[in-house]
Write an enzyme that holds these catalytic residues in place. Structure first.
Site, PDB file in Angstrom:
ATOM      1  CB  SER A 283      -1.141   0.062   1.585  1.00 31.99           C
ATOM      2  OG  SER A 283      -1.691   1.251   1.397  1.00 31.99           O
ATOM      3  CE  LYS A 289      -3.921  -3.883   3.259  1.00 29.82           C
ATOM      4  NZ  LYS A 289      -4.607  -3.188   2.509  1.00 29.82           N
ATOM      5  CD  GLU A 296      -7.168  -7.041  -4.517  1.00 25.88           C
ATOM      6  OE1 GLU A 296      -6.820  -6.484  -4.910  1.00 25.88           O
ATOM      7  OE2 GLU A 296      -7.503  -7.726  -3.046  1.00 25.88           O
TER       8      GLU A 296
END
Length: 476
Positions: A283, A289, A296
């Site tokens: 991130s 993160k 995804e």
């Protein structure tokens, strides 16, 4: 008649001038169909030999044309010959290149064929060739899943329905459940290829040719099984594109489902799998993160694969025979599907092959959520209790555990007797994940034995697919 604007257009004799700029800009397709150039040149070589066989080219002319086509092919591959803005499509650009090399002799190659049968032939050649490349990448992903399954043949996991704990399974069984859809996709690709292996070349614009051509010889040289049986259908048919896009869309759906599971498995709430740093992202604001971006994107890109199929089916709906310019819209979705899967499949294979399976977390989660309840019901059935009654008894046990905040194995002997006289302490024999998995011995079930058998079968099938995937159907 000379072209008034100096272009090499393949039409124009009856027109007093060139097309309006707006029409030209709308009509041009060379910016995306240029990738068909190697296949158009292959078909041109075959067509030249057929023209020679029909006595329409003498041996010297044939030799010059074939040499010029080879030179043009090399120039295209090296980037020395490229389409220009005046070229309407790949066919126009390549004819320009041939005329530059041969002069008027290059114009003889156009006899007996039309862009209608040319483009149908080129696209079939292109898709059949690239289907093998997709198959190679699919086998690599299936290999990655299979290798992880082999390391987790007896790793317990909580099987889910409705994303709720259902019954214990082995994680190897779960991973192989993602391999079987890929095997079906490979089956579909091969079935599609058999139907796509029909040559349209020789059909002309729609009516065939009055010249003594040999469509069967062309078909054989280009790796097709037969020439088209109906010249009108040959130039109008885009079933092979729609079906190819159906296969790629379904592949996308299967990859999306795998991606969704990886997203869940890697979440803090699950924590069953950890991705290798090389196949995850971070991130820009939250330093902690570690995101499953590949998984995804597998979900997201399935939308464009499905969209490509819908676009082509919608374009084809209601088209009158034979060729209509609407069909120019068949190529970009097909090209996009190949490019999308060409990016996605290797990334998924790398992600799966390098991920770390947290056996401890899976083992800990396997019995949670009363996942052994069905074992109790089956135990009662083996004691002669009708399953309907066994289901009710087990449900009452679960209700009691829910009130007390405990698991089934925490109930006392008195608790068991209170719920039903059919229950006795020997029921504890089935209240373990290991016994639940060991009891699954039928073919196709989740026990370690059947999973090991399934693993061997899958590996054998993948070995057979490796041979088909690298097979060259398009001559070079």
């Amino acid at each position: 008649m000379a072209e008034s604007d100096g272009a090499t257009r393949l039409w124009g004799g009856r027109f007093a001038g060139g097309p309006a700029e707006a029409l030209a800009r709308l009509s041009v397709s060379v910016q995306f169909d240029w990738r068909l150039a190697p296949y158009d040149l292959l078909a041109s070589r075959a067509h030249a030999r057929v023209l020679a066989g029909a006595g329409l080219l003498d041996p010297d002319e044939l030799g010059q044309i074939l040499a010029a086509l080879d030179d043009l092919d090399s120039a295209c591959a090296a980037g020395q010959f490229r389409p220009v803005i005046e070229d309407e499509d790949v066919h126009t650009a390549l004819e320009r290149g041939l005329l530059e090399r041969l002069g008027a002799l290059g114009g003889k190659l156009r006899a007996g064929r039309s862009r209608n049968d040319q483009v149908a032939t080129d696209l079939r050649l292109y898709l059949r060739d690239h289907a093998r490349g997709l198959a190679v990448a699919m086998v690599e992903l299936a290999d990655a899943l299979t290798e992880q399954a082999a390391r987790n043949v007896d790793t317990p996991a909580p099987g889910l329905t409705h994303v709720q704990h259902a019954q214990p399974v082995t994680f190897g069984h779960w991973l192989l459940a993602h391999v079987h859809p890929l095997l079906r996709d490979l089956d579909r690709l091969r079935d599609w290829d058999a139907r796509a292996a029909i040559s349209p070349l020789g059909s002309g614009a729609l009516a065939g040719s009055s010249l003594p051509l040999d469509p069967a010889a062309v078909a054989k040289e280009l790796g097709f099984t037969a020439p088209a049986a109906n010249s009108m259908d040959a130039v109008a048919d885009r079933d092979f594109v729609a079906e190819f896009l159906f296969v790629t869309a379904l592949i996308g759906v299967h990859l999306s489902r795998l991606g969704e599971e990886v997203v869940l498995w890697t979440s803090t709430e699950f924590g069953w799998v950890e991705l290798d740093d090389a196949f995850a992202t971070g991130s820009s604001i939250m330093p902690q993160k570690k995101n499953a971006d590949i998984a995804e994107l597998a979900r997201g890109k399935s939308g464009r694969l499905v969209g490509g199929l819908v676009a082509v089916l919608t374009m084809l709906k209601g088209l009158p025979l034979t060729y209509d310019r609407d069909m120019q819209e068949d190529k970009e979705p097909a090209f996009d599907a190949i490019e999308t899967l060409g990016l996605l499949l290797p990334a998924l294979a790398g992600m799966i092959s390098t991920m770390t399976v947290r056996v401890d977390r899976l083992t800990e989660a396997a019995p949670v959520g009363f996942s052994l309840a069905t074992e109790v019901a089956d135990w009662l059935v083996r004691r002669g209790v009708p399953f309907r009654e066994a289901h009710e008894i087990t449900g009452q046990l679960v209700a009691l555990c829910s009130v007390r905040g405990c698991e089934l194995e925490d109930l006392t002997d008195d608790d068991l007797k209170t719920v039903s006289g059919h229950l006795d302490p020997s029921v504890r024999e089935v209240l373990s994940v290991q016994s639940a998995l060991a009891s699954r011995t039928t073919p196709g079930s989740t026990g370690p034995g059947p999973v090991a058998d399934q693993l061997a079968l899958v590996q054998h099938r993948l070995d057979s697919w490796r041979e088909w995937a690298v097979e060259k159907v398009v001559p070079r």
